[in-house]
Motif scaffolding. Structure first.
Motif: not given
Length: 268
Positions: A183-190, A252-268
């Motif tokens: 999650k978020g931005a990563y830079k340098g050694e991180d 097979e894909k499972l049903g239900g509201m929370y069986t998929t999840a997304s996250q944004n992040f960046s490498i700087q």
């Protein structure tokens, strides 16, 4: 004429139901800002490998439970929710000690609680009293204990899941998948080693045979068979979208509201 009016009325109702259903599905869909530009190439040498950790028995007794949830109004008349958690055998605000964590992004605030409201990216909180905007009594939220380098404690007592009784759209006994890191931005050694971590409810990997499919910028990069921390390497500078999907024993894909999840992040 009466038949024509009746059919028109039925069509209007059916269209309304379709639109309502679509709107509901859109509300469930993860739609975050700053998506990567179209055509951005994915590095060819991305590796996702389990992070082999020695078991730390000192954490086995750590637990998290909800003591109080209170909804009030702020000065502008907007609802705010105060959560007070019971945290036992775990010290919030102190650094986690693990020799191999030196290569991961570490929070200067120390150990904390990850709070995920509905399917939004987590918020990190460093005390057991948390105040957030909005009325959480009608929302699904997950809280779990996190090390200072953002790795979740995965035993049963280390999390709290809230599912409102009036939410007919979600069954608390279904399998659920929540994205945590990156999650978020990563830079340098991180940015050299990125923690990939997620939280599962009612999935019992690996005994269940479920797999978590990892997609980065829409491309499948791994299938994970165990609920364990992973480390990603080989990511170059750019913006990324991580999509996780819980799949069944035969893919097979499972049903239900929370069986998929997304996250944004960046490498700087």
């Amino acid at each position: 004429m009466k038949k024509s009016v009746f059919l028109s009325f039925v069509n209007v109702i059916m269209m309304g139901l379709v639109l309502t259903s679509c709107a509901f599905e859109e509300a469930r869909k993860k739609t975050y800002d700053n998506l990567p530009p179209t055509g951005q190439e994915l590095p060819s040498d991305i590796d996702i490998n389990p992070w082999e950790m020695d078991h730390d028995s000192s954490l086995d007794e750590a637990s998290l439970s909800l003591d109080t949830m209170m909804v009030s109004l702020d000065a502008a008349g907007n609802p705010v929710t105060t959560l007070i958690f019971n945290v036992k055998n775990y010290t919030l605000g102190m650094p986690s000690h693990h020799g191999d964590s030196i290569h991961l992004a570490n929070s200067s605030g120390g150990q904390h609680i990850h709070l995920i409201i509905e399917d939004k990216p987590y918020q990190a909180h460093y005390t057991n009293k948390i105040t957030v905007e909005g009325d959480l009594s009608s929302k699904v939220f997950l809280a779990f204990l996190s090390r200072s380098y953002h790795l979740s404690l995965k035993h049963e007592a280390a999390h709290y899941l809230h599912v409102p009784t009036n939410r007919s759209d979600i069954n608390p006994t279904n399998s659920m998948l929540f994205a945590s890191r990156p999650k978020g931005a990563y830079k340098g050694e991180d940015a050299e080693s990125i923690l990939l971590d997620f939280f599962l409810i009612n999935a019992n990997m690996p005994k269940s045979g479920y797999e978590v499919v990892v997609k980065i910028n829409g491309e499948t990069t791994a299938r994970l068979a165990e609920w364990t921390p992973y480390v990603m390497t080989g990511l170059t500078a750019g913006d990324y979208v991580l999509d996780l999907e819980l799949q069944g024993k035969t893919g097979e894909k499972l049903g239900g509201m929370y069986t998929t999840a997304s996250q944004n992040f960046s490498i700087q």
